[in-house]
Each structure stands twice: as structure tokens, then as C-alpha cells.
Design an enzyme around this catalytic site. Structure first.
Site, short mmCIF file in Angstrom:
data_model
loop_
_atom_site.label_atom_id
_atom_site.label_comp_id
_atom_site.label_asym_id
_atom_site.label_seq_id
_atom_site.Cartn_x
_atom_site.Cartn_y
_atom_site.Cartn_z
N ASP A 52 -12.34 6.25 6.45
CA ASP A 52 -12.06 5.12 5.57
C ASP A 52 -11.97 3.81 6.33
O ASP A 52 -12.63 2.83 5.97
CB ASP A 52 -10.76 5.38 4.79
CG ASP A 52 -10.82 6.62 3.94
OD1 ASP A 52 -11.94 7.05 3.58
OD2 ASP A 52 -9.75 7.19 3.64
N GLU A 166 -8.00 8.65 -3.16
CA GLU A 166 -6.61 8.42 -2.76
C GLU A 166 -5.81 7.81 -3.88
O GLU A 166 -4.65 8.16 -4.11
CB GLU A 166 -6.56 7.52 -1.52
CG GLU A 166 -6.96 8.19 -0.23
CD GLU A 166 -6.71 7.33 0.99
OE1 GLU A 166 -6.84 7.86 2.11
OE2 GLU A 166 -6.39 6.13 0.85
#
Length: 275
Positions: A52, A166
């Protein structure tokens, strides 16, 4: 498709398929446009070595380069920060990530002393030590304090790495890694982030790395999937509108509803979503 699934997909903005090249162009342009509109002097992001921050970091660097190419008088920059707690077990990955990102500026801030000092004060005040879990949240919040300190000095924006997989699970620390000015990965699920990283040219060891928040001192590198009790493949399939087994879907929806408070500003007396 499940009814709540439709609602979640709309909220998270996930498409069933993406063109990685188009997503790179779209998200770089988004960052560049937002910088121009706000008048900020750059971007700041903490780099962990995971896919990420690796992906978001490269997008940030491309965005500031695009602005400087179109405006020779611009001095916008991207600052990549290393924010380890003591010695990071996968420091080699973080260094590979930095080499791939090629940021204008790199800096390292050691958060260990600050985290430990706060933990000692809490122990002294309450007569009991912080649990490893809550110390982990302190680490995440200390990292955001550091990023905003640097961003403030640079007149820059803090970049977050939150994405749909997420966000839907609330798998971030409230006011820690969940606190940022701009989220260039939002609307992508985990496999789509990997696809964008791969398109950008990240080496396989970075885009295929097992995801970990790595906040636990007693269990460093614990896999996200282990903590969540869900596979990212199932989360991603769900967000792309596919059917997954009922037990996994129900667990995902339960987590989504339970973590609603993490995806909003502080609750006020005018809010009703929580009732």
C-alpha cells in the site's frame, strides 16, 4: 448479490474490474489537481515496505513530477518517511520500497522512544501496563503525529494509504493511519492495489508481500488475514460483487457494521447513523 453488499460496494466505490494504467493516470492526476487547488507545497507519506505505501508513494512522486514538468516555477516535493519502532523486522522490504519510489526527499524518524515514554507514563498513572494491542495503536498514532509535524514544516499534505479492503473492515487505527489529508488508493481493493503496483514496475517481492499492519511487539509481522479472520481474496471478491461463502460474508458485514464509527468524523448530537 446481498443487499448490504450492494450498499457497501457503492460506499467503497469499487469497480469489478480496473485498467491499472488508467488508474495510475487517474490517481496521479487527482493528487496533482488537489495539490494545485490547495496550494500545498508537497506530499508526505510514511513508507513501511508494504504494497500500500509502496504504491501510494510512487503515485505521489509521479504527481509532484507532473506538476513540476508543467510549471517550472513549482517547487512541490514528495517526502518519504521511514517511521520504525526500534528495529523493523522487514527493514529490507522498506528499503526496496524506497528505491522503487525514488522520492524527492527521504527521512527517518525513530518513534520508539516516544512510544515507550508514553507507555511508561500510562503505566505510572494507571498502575497497569498498556496491552500490546493498545501499544500498537499508540505506534500508529505516533507515526501520524510525526508525519503531520514534517508536513507542517514543509507546508505539505499528509497522504494516507487506506483502500476499500481496509476501509470496509475498519482495519486501521482511528486517528492513526486512518488520519490523513488525502487518500489516493481509495476505491481500490487489495488485489487492485497489487495490480497498480505491478503496473508501476514494483518488484514481485513488494506487490505480492503478505499484508501486515506490524503493530504488535509480541507478534511482529502478524498477517492481516490472521487478525481479521478473513482472506483478502474473499474481501476483494465481495467488493467486486461476487458471491462468497455465507459465513465469510456475514463476518465481513458484521465487522463493517461494528466499525462504522471509524469511517466518519466524531459523532455529534445531530448524527443518527449509530442509533
Amino acid at each position: 448479490m446481498r443487499e448490504l453488499q450492494k450498499q457497501i460496494i457503492r460506499e467503497m466505490g469499487v469497480a469489478p474490474e480496473i485498467d491499472p494504467a488508467a488508474e495510475v493516470e487517474r490517481r496521479v492526476q487527482f493528487l496533482a489537481d488537489y495539490l494545485r487547488t490547495t496550494g500545498a507545497q508537497g506530499l508526505v507519506l510514511g513508507i513501511s515496505g508494504g504494497v500500500d505505501s509502496t504504491t501510494a508513494g510512487r503515485l505521489c512522486q509521479l504527481a509532484v513530477e507532473q506538476i513540476r514538468a508543467s510549471d517550472p516555477d513549482s517547487s512541490v516535493t514528495f517526502t518519504a518517511l521511514r517511521l520504525p519502532y526500534r528495529t523493523q523486522h522487514d527493514e529490507d522490504d522498506a528499503q526496496r520500497s524506497l528505491r522503487f519510489i525514488r522520492a524527492d526527499e527521504e527521512a527517518a524518524l525513530q518513534i520508539g522512544p516516544a512510544v515507550d515514554a508514553l507507555a511508561e507514563d500510562v503505566d505510572a498513572a494507571l498502575g497497569a501496563p498498556l496491552s500490546d494491542y493498545h501499544r500498537g495503536n499508540v505506534k500508529a498514532r505516533m507515526r501520524m503525529i510525526a508525519q503531520y509535524a514534517v508536513a507542517g514544516e514543509r507546508g505539505a499534505l499528509v497522504v494516507g494509504t487506506d483502500h476499500a479492503a481496509e476501509s470496509v473492515t475498519g482495519f486501521f487505527t482511528k486517528f492513526g493511519d486512518g488520519g490523513a489529508d488525502v487518500l489516493p488508493l481509495f476505491g481500490l481493493n487489495k488485489r487492485q492495489v497489487r495490480g497498480v503496483a505491478r503496473h508501476l514496475g514494483a518488484e514481485e517481492s513488494l506487490w505480492s508481500k503478505v499484508p501486515t499492519a506490524d503493530l504488535l511487539t509480541e507478534n511482529p509481522g502478524r498477517a492481516d488475514e490472521d487478525e481479521l479472520g478473513l482472506r483478502y481474496d474473499d474481501i476483494d471478491d465481495y467488493l467486486e460483487g461476487r458471491d462468497i461463502d455465507a459465513a465469510s460474508a456475514e463476518r465481513l458485514e458484521t465487522i463493517y457494521l461494528r466499525t462504522r464509527h471509524k469511517r466518519t468524523t466524531p459523532t455529534t448530537i445531530l448524527d443518527t447513523w449509530w442509533r
